[in-house]
Design a protein around this motif. Structure first.
Motif, mmCIF file in Angstrom:
data_model
loop_
_atom_site.group_PDB
_atom_site.id
_atom_site.type_symbol
_atom_site.label_atom_id
_atom_site.label_comp_id
_atom_site.label_asym_id
_atom_site.label_seq_id
_atom_site.Cartn_x
_atom_site.Cartn_y
_atom_site.Cartn_z
ATOM 1 N N ARG A 160 0.791 -1.333 -0.204
ATOM 2 C CA ARG A 160 0.088 -0.046 0.152
ATOM 3 C C ARG A 160 0.983 1.096 0.049
ATOM 4 N NH1 ARG A 160 -5.308 -0.405 0.860
ATOM 5 N NH2 ARG A 160 -6.095 -2.208 1.445
ATOM 6 N N ALA A 161 0.625 2.296 -0.648
ATOM 7 C CA ALA A 161 1.350 3.389 -0.861
ATOM 8 C C ALA A 161 1.806 4.105 0.553
ATOM 9 C CB ALA A 161 0.380 4.478 -1.674
ATOM 10 N N PHE A 162 1.002 3.986 1.489
ATOM 11 C CA PHE A 162 1.456 4.697 2.814
ATOM 12 C C PHE A 162 2.615 3.848 3.485
ATOM 13 C CE2 PHE A 162 -2.641 7.121 3.407
ATOM 14 C CZ PHE A 162 -2.205 8.204 2.939
ATOM 15 N N ASP A 163 2.712 2.302 3.250
ATOM 16 C CA ASP A 163 3.573 1.416 3.612
ATOM 17 C C ASP A 163 4.811 1.344 3.014
ATOM 18 O OD1 ASP A 163 1.720 0.900 5.646
ATOM 19 O OD2 ASP A 163 0.877 -0.768 4.502
ATOM 20 N N ALA A 164 5.029 1.967 1.480
ATOM 21 C CA ALA A 164 5.998 1.823 0.791
ATOM 22 C C ALA A 164 6.749 3.060 0.917
ATOM 23 C CB ALA A 164 5.608 1.772 -0.940
ATOM 24 N N GLY A 165 8.328 2.992 0.759
ATOM 25 C CA GLY A 165 9.050 3.990 0.960
ATOM 26 C C GLY A 165 10.308 3.933 0.203
ATOM 27 N N LEU A 166 11.293 4.749 0.440
ATOM 28 C CA LEU A 166 12.559 4.838 -0.407
ATOM 29 C C LEU A 166 13.079 3.546 -0.659
ATOM 30 C CD1 LEU A 166 14.458 6.608 -2.184
ATOM 31 C CD2 LEU A 166 15.764 7.053 0.188
ATOM 32 N N ASP A 167 13.539 2.530 0.612
ATOM 33 C CA ASP A 167 14.173 1.401 0.473
ATOM 34 C C ASP A 167 13.334 0.490 -0.540
ATOM 35 O OD1 ASP A 167 15.978 2.392 2.023
ATOM 36 O OD2 ASP A 167 15.230 1.392 3.766
ATOM 37 N N ASP A 168 12.158 0.320 -0.389
ATOM 38 C CA ASP A 168 11.461 -0.279 -1.378
ATOM 39 C C ASP A 168 11.764 0.274 -2.965
ATOM 40 O OD1 ASP A 168 9.854 -1.898 0.479
ATOM 41 O OD2 ASP A 168 9.005 0.172 0.986
ATOM 42 N N LEU A 169 11.524 1.567 -3.145
ATOM 43 C CA LEU A 169 11.763 1.968 -4.663
ATOM 44 C C LEU A 169 13.353 1.669 -4.894
ATOM 45 C CD1 LEU A 169 10.607 3.535 -6.835
ATOM 46 C CD2 LEU A 169 11.466 5.502 -5.538
ATOM 47 N N LEU A 170 14.306 1.734 -4.091
ATOM 48 C CA LEU A 170 15.467 1.330 -4.432
ATOM 49 C C LEU A 170 15.984 -0.042 -4.805
ATOM 50 C CD1 LEU A 170 17.600 3.996 -2.332
ATOM 51 C CD2 LEU A 170 16.735 4.087 -4.819
ATOM 52 N N TRP A 171 15.243 -0.886 -4.229
ATOM 53 C CA TRP A 171 14.981 -2.232 -4.444
ATOM 54 C C TRP A 171 14.594 -2.804 -5.633
ATOM 55 C CZ3 TRP A 171 10.539 -5.444 -5.040
ATOM 56 C CH2 TRP A 171 10.642 -7.009 -4.695
ATOM 57 N N ALA A 172 13.635 -2.124 -6.126
ATOM 58 C CA ALA A 172 13.055 -2.442 -7.321
ATOM 59 C C ALA A 172 13.886 -2.231 -8.622
ATOM 60 C CB ALA A 172 11.614 -1.488 -7.451
ATOM 61 N N HIS A 173 13.386 -3.038 -9.831
ATOM 62 C CA HIS A 173 14.139 -3.041 -11.291
ATOM 63 C C HIS A 173 12.877 -2.455 -11.971
ATOM 64 C CE1 HIS A 173 16.894 -6.123 -9.314
ATOM 65 N NE2 HIS A 173 17.725 -5.072 -9.855
ATOM 66 N N GLY A 174 11.659 -2.783 -11.391
ATOM 67 C CA GLY A 174 10.748 -1.940 -12.017
ATOM 68 C C GLY A 174 9.461 -1.682 -11.078
ATOM 69 N N LEU A 175 8.585 -0.702 -11.690
ATOM 70 C CA LEU A 175 7.627 0.058 -10.580
ATOM 71 C C LEU A 175 6.099 -0.084 -11.354
ATOM 72 C CD1 LEU A 175 6.892 1.451 -8.038
ATOM 73 C CD2 LEU A 175 7.620 3.676 -9.308
ATOM 74 N N LEU A 176 5.250 -0.778 -10.709
ATOM 75 C CA LEU A 176 3.917 -0.574 -11.016
ATOM 76 C C LEU A 176 2.972 0.204 -10.019
ATOM 77 C CD1 LEU A 176 1.918 -1.467 -13.128
ATOM 78 C CD2 LEU A 176 1.616 -3.721 -12.101
ATOM 79 N N LEU A 177 2.546 1.441 -10.481
ATOM 80 C CA LEU A 177 1.599 2.276 -9.599
ATOM 81 C C LEU A 177 0.154 2.014 -9.863
ATOM 82 C CD1 LEU A 177 3.880 5.400 -10.246
ATOM 83 C CD2 LEU A 177 4.018 4.127 -8.251
ATOM 84 N N GLY A 178 -0.381 1.942 -8.794
ATOM 85 C CA GLY A 178 -2.185 1.882 -8.805
ATOM 86 C C GLY A 178 -2.722 2.644 -8.220
ATOM 87 N N THR A 179 -3.854 3.420 -8.693
ATOM 88 C CA THR A 179 -4.387 4.367 -7.937
ATOM 89 C C THR A 179 -5.946 4.429 -8.226
ATOM 90 O OG1 THR A 179 -4.531 6.853 -7.326
ATOM 91 C CG2 THR A 179 -4.055 6.499 -9.507
#
Length: 154
Positions: free
Chosen positions: A41-60
């Protein structure tokens, strides 16, 4: 491939529609064995998660012709700390829309250009109820993004 790649799915949902799409996208992405998937969930995700990723899927969901405040919060919290660290990260978007979803998509695309992230799949905009066809398209989106990052297409 020796090392697994990482796909991060970040979403917000109030009615459950966007969550259903996120779950379907996650299921599709998990079909690609070479990719580890993290759905937050967006409130639970942070910078470390983003830096971990090789791809990002955003949902809203579409809220007042815009993305949800929670997704905007995630993007706000990670924008400056991620500068120079996620340039060219492949991303895609899914939106549960009551109207046409274009305002939410335009806002996400504008912010993504600032990171800068790389759009790699056409946005999935589901207008109205989330039915079996919409879930199938979300699953396909997740699998496509995962396969693309696994095999170096994106």
């Amino acid at each position: 491939m020796s090392a697994r790649r990482h796909l991060l799915i970040v979403y917000h949902s109030q009615s459950g529609h966007t969550e259903a799409l996120a779950q379907a996208a996650h299921a599709g992405a998990q079909a690609v064995e070479e990719v580890e998937v993290r759905r937050l969930r967006a409130f639970d995700a942070g910078l470390d998660d983003l830096l971990w990723a090789h791809g990002l899927l955003l949902g809203t969901p579409e809220n007042f012709g815009y993305m949800s405040g929670a997704l905007k919060d995630f993007l706000d919290r990670t924008y400056y700390p991620a500068q120079g660290r996620v340039e060219g990260l492949p991303y895609a978007v899914f939106i549960s829309a009551g109207n046409d979803g274009s305002g939410a998509l335009a806002a996400i695309e504008r912010i993504a250009r600032g990171y800068p992230l790389k759009p790699v799949c056409e946005a999935l905009i589901v207008r109205g109820e989330v039915d079996a066809a919409a879930l199938a398209r979300a699953r396909e989106l997740g699998e496509t993004l995962a396969a693309g990052i696994a095999f170096g297409v994106f």
